[in-house]
Design a protein around this motif. Structure first.
Motif, PDB file in Angstrom:
ATOM      1  N   LYS A 155      27.987 106.730 108.715  1.00 44.23           N
ATOM      2  CA  LYS A 155      28.555 107.081 110.015  1.00 44.23           C
ATOM      3  C   LYS A 155      29.732 106.161 110.349  1.00 44.23           C
ATOM      4  N   GLN A 156      29.570 104.866 110.096  1.00 45.69           N
ATOM      5  CA  GLN A 156      30.663 103.926 110.353  1.00 45.69           C
ATOM      6  C   GLN A 156      31.854 104.209 109.443  1.00 45.69           C
ATOM      7  N   LEU A 157      31.579 104.470 108.172  1.00 37.80           N
ATOM      8  CA  LEU A 157      32.646 104.699 107.195  1.00 37.80           C
ATOM      9  C   LEU A 157      33.503 105.899 107.593  1.00 37.80           C
ATOM     10  N   THR A 158      32.861 106.976 108.005  1.00 36.12           N
ATOM     11  CA  THR A 158      33.613 108.186 108.353  1.00 36.12           C
ATOM     12  C   THR A 158      34.336 108.066 109.695  1.00 36.12           C
ATOM     13  N   ALA A 159      33.931 107.121 110.526  1.00 29.77           N
ATOM     14  CA  ALA A 159      34.562 106.954 111.838  1.00 29.77           C
ATOM     15  C   ALA A 159      35.724 105.963 111.812  1.00 29.77           C
ATOM     16  N   LEU A 160      35.931 105.271 110.704  1.00 31.52           N
ATOM     17  CA  LEU A 160      36.984 104.256 110.634  1.00 31.52           C
ATOM     18  C   LEU A 160      38.359 104.882 110.765  1.00 31.52           C
ATOM     19  N   GLN A 161      39.211 104.219 111.554  1.00 26.47           N
ATOM     20  CA  GLN A 161      40.599 104.632 111.743  1.00 26.47           C
ATOM     21  C   GLN A 161      41.438 103.375 111.869  1.00 26.47           C
ATOM     22  N   GLY A 162      42.729 103.532 111.864  1.00 24.90           N
ATOM     23  CA  GLY A 162      43.617 102.382 112.042  1.00 24.90           C
ATOM     24  C   GLY A 162      43.503 101.412 110.885  1.00 24.90           C
ATOM     25  N   ASP A 163      43.165 100.180 111.193  1.00 21.88           N
ATOM     26  CA  ASP A 163      43.051  99.144 110.168  1.00 21.88           C
ATOM     27  C   ASP A 163      41.645  99.166 109.568  1.00 21.88           C
ATOM     28  N   ALA A 164      41.327 100.241 108.895  1.00 21.11           N
ATOM     29  CA  ALA A 164      39.991 100.465 108.346  1.00 21.11           C
ATOM     30  C   ALA A 164      39.590  99.402 107.333  1.00 21.11           C
TER      31      ALA A 164
END
Length: 182
Positions: A155-164
C-alpha cells in the motif's frame, strides 16, 4: 534525467553506491552490478527514477531471481531504462540487449526532452505497448511486495509520489547513505 543508486544491506546497515547508468546497456548489466554490490545473501535494492515521472525498484536476494516494480508502467515504458523493466515484468521474449531505440536521456532521436506523467485525452500518440497489442498499465506494475519485509508495504509503495526514493530509503533506514550519493 535519471537518478539511480544501489542500496546493499550489510551487517552494519545499508551501504549506498551511485549506479552508473552509462554502464547499463541491458537488464543483465543492471543485475550484474547489483550482484557485485551484494554482501553474502543480503538484499540489494536498485532504485531508478526519471524526473519524478516514474520510479523503479529491482531487488536481489542472493542467487534468487530479481524482483521488479515500476510506479507507472505506461510512463516508464517510454524511457530506455523503464522499458527494460516493463519488458521484463511482461515476460517479453525479445532480446533487446542494446538500448538503441531511445537515447539514454529517455527521448527518441530528435524528440524534445520532456516527460509527461499523465496522458492528455487529446494526445494522438499511442501509449507504449506490452508484449501483445495491449497498452502498458498507467499505474503501478510489478511485485508490490518486494520491499514488504524491509518496511515498505504494498500500500505504501503504490502510494509513493514526488521524492519516492527518499521515502523508500527512510523506511529502510538508509536515508543518510542514499543522500550521500545523490
Amino acid at each position: 534525467m535519471y537518478f539511480a543508486a544501489l542500496l546493499a544491506r550489510t551487517e552494519d546497515g545499508w551501504e549506498a553506491s551511485d549506479l552508473e547508468l552509462d554502464d547499463v546497456e541491458s537488464l543483465t548489466d543492471l543485475i550484474d552490478l547489483a550482484r557485485s554490490a551484494a554482501v553474502d545473501d543480503e538484499p540489494v535494492v536498485a532504485l531508478i527514477e526519471q524526473e519524478d515521472a516514474w520510479f523503479g525498484v529491482m531487488r536481489l536476494d542472493g542467487e534468487e531471481d530479481p524482483r521488479y516494480f515500476v510506479s507507472n508502467a505506461s510512463v516508464a515504458g517510454r524511457s530506455s531504462y523503464g522499458s527494460m523493466l516493463t519488458k521484463e515484468l511482461l515476460g517479453s521474449d525479445e532480446e533487446d540487449d542494446e538500448l538503441d531505440e531511445l537515447d539514454l536521456d529517455g527521448t527518441e532521436d530528435g524528440e524534445e526532452e520532456s516527460v509527461t506523467a499523465f496522458a492528455d485525452e487529446d494526445d494522438d500518440t499511442d501509449p507504449p505497448l506490452g508484449t501483445g497489442s495491449e497498452p502498458l498499465p498507467a499505474g503501478p506494475f510489478g511485485d508490490l511486495g518486494l520491499l514488504n519485509d524491509l518496511g515498505v508495504s504494498p500500500k505504501q509503495l503504490t502510494a509513493l509520489q514526488g521524492d519516492a526514493l527518499s521515502e523508500i530509503a527512510e523506511s529502510l533506514g538508509a536515508t543518510e547513505v542514499l543522500e550521500a550519493v545523490r
